[in-house]
Design an enzyme around this catalytic site. Sequence first.
Site, PDB file in Angstrom:
ATOM      1  N   ARG A   1      58.980  33.556  38.497  1.00 11.63           N
ATOM      2  CA  ARG A   1      58.219  34.637  38.320  1.00 11.63           C
ATOM      3  C   ARG A   1      58.719  35.751  37.275  1.00 11.63           C
ATOM      4  NH1 ARG A   1      57.248  35.003  44.866  1.00 11.63           N
ATOM      5  NH2 ARG A   1      59.462  35.335  44.555  1.00 11.63           N
TER       6      ARG A   1
ATOM      7  N   HIS B   1      69.492  26.559  46.322  1.00  5.32           N
ATOM      8  CA  HIS B   1      69.877  27.518  45.365  1.00  5.32           C
ATOM      9  C   HIS B   1      70.629  28.589  45.941  1.00  5.32           C
ATOM     10  CE1 HIS B   1      68.044  30.944  42.359  1.00  5.32           C
ATOM     11  NE2 HIS B   1      69.494  30.565  42.187  1.00  5.32           N
TER      12      HIS B   1
ATOM     13  N   ASP C   1      63.543  38.010  43.958  1.00  8.83           N
ATOM     14  CA  ASP C   1      62.892  38.613  42.882  1.00  8.83           C
ATOM     15  C   ASP C   1      61.435  39.100  42.913  1.00  8.83           C
ATOM     16  OD1 ASP C   1      61.307  36.099  43.752  1.00  8.83           O
ATOM     17  OD2 ASP C   1      61.518  35.339  41.345  1.00  8.83           O
ATOM     18  N   ASP C   2      61.067  39.361  44.170  1.00  9.56           N
ATOM     19  CA  ASP C   2      59.917  40.122  44.476  1.00  9.56           C
ATOM     20  C   ASP C   2      60.134  41.415  45.348  1.00  9.56           C
ATOM     21  OD1 ASP C   2      60.716  38.741  46.793  1.00  9.56           O
ATOM     22  OD2 ASP C   2      58.882  37.517  46.975  1.00  9.56           O
TER      23      ASP C   2
ATOM     24  N   ASP D   1      66.999  31.309  56.520  1.00  5.98           N
ATOM     25  CA  ASP D   1      67.119  32.393  57.158  1.00  5.98           C
ATOM     26  C   ASP D   1      66.896  32.426  58.729  1.00  5.98           C
ATOM     27  OD1 ASP D   1      64.697  31.693  56.297  1.00  5.98           O
ATOM     28  OD2 ASP D   1      63.788  33.601  55.999  1.00  5.98           O
TER      29      ASP D   1
ATOM     30  N   SER E   1      56.369  31.006  51.402  1.00  5.13           N
ATOM     31  CA  SER E   1      55.689  31.029  52.933  1.00  5.13           C
ATOM     32  C   SER E   1      54.311  31.308  52.728  1.00  5.13           C
ATOM     33  CB  SER E   1      56.419  31.918  53.909  1.00  5.13           C
ATOM     34  OG  SER E   1      56.458  33.294  53.241  1.00  5.13           O
TER      35      SER E   1
HETATM   36  C1  UD1 Z   1      60.674  33.680  52.607  1.00  2.88           C
HETATM   37  C2  UD1 Z   1      61.596  34.923  52.838  1.00  2.88           C
HETATM   38  C3  UD1 Z   1      62.468  34.813  52.039  1.00  2.88           C
HETATM   39  C4  UD1 Z   1      63.506  33.497  52.214  1.00  2.88           C
HETATM   40  C5  UD1 Z   1      62.772  32.399  52.177  1.00  2.88           C
HETATM   41  C6  UD1 Z   1      63.568  31.045  52.557  1.00  2.88           C
HETATM   42  C7  UD1 Z   1      60.189  36.719  53.358  1.00  2.88           C
HETATM   43  C8  UD1 Z   1      59.236  37.888  52.717  1.00  2.88           C
HETATM   44  N1  UD1 Z   1      60.748  36.006  52.473  1.00  2.88           N
HETATM   45  O1  UD1 Z   1      60.565  33.223  51.358  1.00  2.88           O
HETATM   46  O2  UD1 Z   1      63.621  36.083  52.110  1.00  2.88           O
HETATM   47  O3  UD1 Z   1      64.600  33.491  51.351  1.00  2.88           O
HETATM   48  O4  UD1 Z   1      61.536  32.563  52.938  1.00  2.88           O
HETATM   49  O5  UD1 Z   1      63.610  31.155  53.889  1.00  2.88           O
HETATM   50  O6  UD1 Z   1      60.383  36.624  54.594  1.00  2.88           O
HETATM   51  N2  UD1 Z   1      63.177  30.303  44.842  1.00  2.88           N
HETATM   52  C9  UD1 Z   1      63.991  29.545  44.385  1.00  2.88           C
HETATM   53  N3  UD1 Z   1      63.791  28.266  44.144  1.00  2.88           N
HETATM   54  C10 UD1 Z   1      62.444  27.965  44.140  1.00  2.88           C
HETATM   55  C11 UD1 Z   1      61.688  28.625  44.962  1.00  2.88           C
HETATM   56  C12 UD1 Z   1      62.046  30.085  45.035  1.00  2.88           C
HETATM   57  O7  UD1 Z   1      65.231  30.014  44.137  1.00  2.88           O
HETATM   58  O8  UD1 Z   1      62.273  26.654  44.056  1.00  2.88           O
HETATM   59  C13 UD1 Z   1      63.504  31.730  45.105  1.00  2.88           C
HETATM   60  C14 UD1 Z   1      62.593  32.899  44.803  1.00  2.88           C
HETATM   61  O9  UD1 Z   1      62.890  33.272  43.400  1.00  2.88           O
HETATM   62  C15 UD1 Z   1      62.747  33.941  45.695  1.00  2.88           C
HETATM   63  C16 UD1 Z   1      63.071  33.194  46.979  1.00  2.88           C
HETATM   64  O10 UD1 Z   1      63.837  31.964  46.647  1.00  2.88           O
HETATM   65  O11 UD1 Z   1      63.747  34.838  45.224  1.00  2.88           O
HETATM   66  C17 UD1 Z   1      62.063  33.130  48.082  1.00  2.88           C
HETATM   67  O12 UD1 Z   1      60.821  32.726  47.344  1.00  2.88           O
HETATM   68  P1  UD1 Z   1      59.451  33.223  47.881  1.00  2.88           P
HETATM   69  O13 UD1 Z   1      58.637  32.310  46.939  1.00  2.88           O
HETATM   70  O14 UD1 Z   1      59.497  34.701  47.627  1.00  2.88           O
HETATM   71  O15 UD1 Z   1      59.393  32.860  49.182  1.00  2.88           O
HETATM   72  P2  UD1 Z   1      59.185  33.760  50.494  1.00  2.88           P
HETATM   73  O16 UD1 Z   1      57.853  33.122  51.280  1.00  2.88           O
HETATM   74  O17 UD1 Z   1      58.815  35.089  50.368  1.00  2.88           O
HETATM   75 MN    MN Z   2      59.335  36.412  48.545  1.00  2.00          MN
END
Ligand code: UD1
Ligand code: MN
Length: 443
Positions: free
Chosen positions: A111, A185, A207-208, A287, A318
Amino acid sequence: MRKKQILLLKVGVVIWLCMVYALFIHKPATSSNIQISQTINQQLDKLEEELNGQSQFYNGLLEKLRILRRHQETHMSSDSLAEGLTSQDNSKGSTVQAGPILPVLLIACNREAAVRRSLDLLLKYRPSQDRFPIIVSQDCGHRPTREAIESYGDKVVLIQQPDLSDIEVPLKERKFKGYFLIARHYKWALNQVFQKYNHEAVIIVEDDLDVAPDFFEYFSATYPVLQSDPTLWCVSAWNDNGKANLVDVKNGSTILYRTDFFPGLGWMMTKELWDELGPKWPRSYWDDWVRAPEQRADRACIRPEVSRTRTFGKKGVSNGLFYEKYLKQIHLNDVSVQFSKMNLSYLLKEQYDPVFERQVQSSQVVTLNDVRSDRLAKGNTYRIIYHTKDNYKKITKALGLMDDFKAGVPRTGYKGVITFFYGGLRIFLSPGNNWKGYNPSWS
Ligand code: UD1
Ligand code: MN
């Protein structure tokens, strides 16, 4: 300096190659010319890759040297951490520029705009690059995102998760593949922070997330508390019930709590904890795994009344499960609290628990209807008692609080008690006096 040389070299080589390429282009295209230009292209790609690799290497080296320098400074200084914990001397300038290194690990993927927004705010509020190095760990191999991160130059360190291979996911969890990728990761990135860069602690953000002006001040001041209390295992910037109408926006910015619920979303942990969790890190849902009793082992986190992070990641792995209903409405603190000038020892278990218990016990017991009516006097504290899970759900739903449990622990709960602010009243949603601990079957 090295970086500049590499850049110059890069520019030079590119110009030279362009000239050679131009020479060939003016000749009629023969198959051998085409072959040559293909070779040049390949070599260009290879060179770019090598130069990027080298630049990462030198950034890493620079980072290590910075860490060494800081370690030396910290050990030489007589300012002990304990002093930071109890320092009340307001005549001193902000202590946030001095002290142990607390790196920020920013987890990124694909993103581009989001990573820019997160980084812009982090950099805007960062009081010191030396104390708070920002390590951006990128998964997913997404080029525009990588370039966006690189555009910050040496203000941040970019590391790239090397294993982009497809990940094996049990058939029935196929739609949750994202959680497997995230867990992989996290494990890699945290190992880098602690094993490669040898940091003593880390602040993890995604990153969000937007951060508040006193984000760094908050973590800096709570770090000594985290270090000195073994019943604490994290500091989080997040209040799960941090909607504007559920917190004391006006006067509550300085208030901090202990919570049995792991909030994540901008949180700090020590190397010691990573040494414990890293080797058994799960393949997915990290988590929720962290929240399980085997990992938590009765430890608590510090959390603020008013959130120091806010998520703008509507579209995430999610899929915005809670986004519209809760996450979007979290109020981000907008005043700067100088936590490092405050005495935060009240957060230590032996000081906190008796005070907390007394507060809950001495609060007038009221009903949900009392709270929703306008008849209770402001300025007092009140207690609503819940006995069953259904009862708890009904009350939280009615007040707009989050109503779910993880491993039986309700969000923001401490000793079963949810502390919040409603219509100007401080309220404890609390179990009865015969409470025996969390019931893991409550979900
Ligand atoms: C939700 C949680 C997040 C947690 C994740 C894993 C909330 C609001 N967010 O993620 O804190 O870490 O569940 O249980 O409760 N990312 C990667 N590789 C990928 C896809 C995503 O490294 O292939 C990274 C993204 O850059 C971001 C993080 O993982 O930093 C979470 O991804 P996001 O897409 O924001 O998922 P949430 O649904 O927010
Ligand atoms: Mn998120």
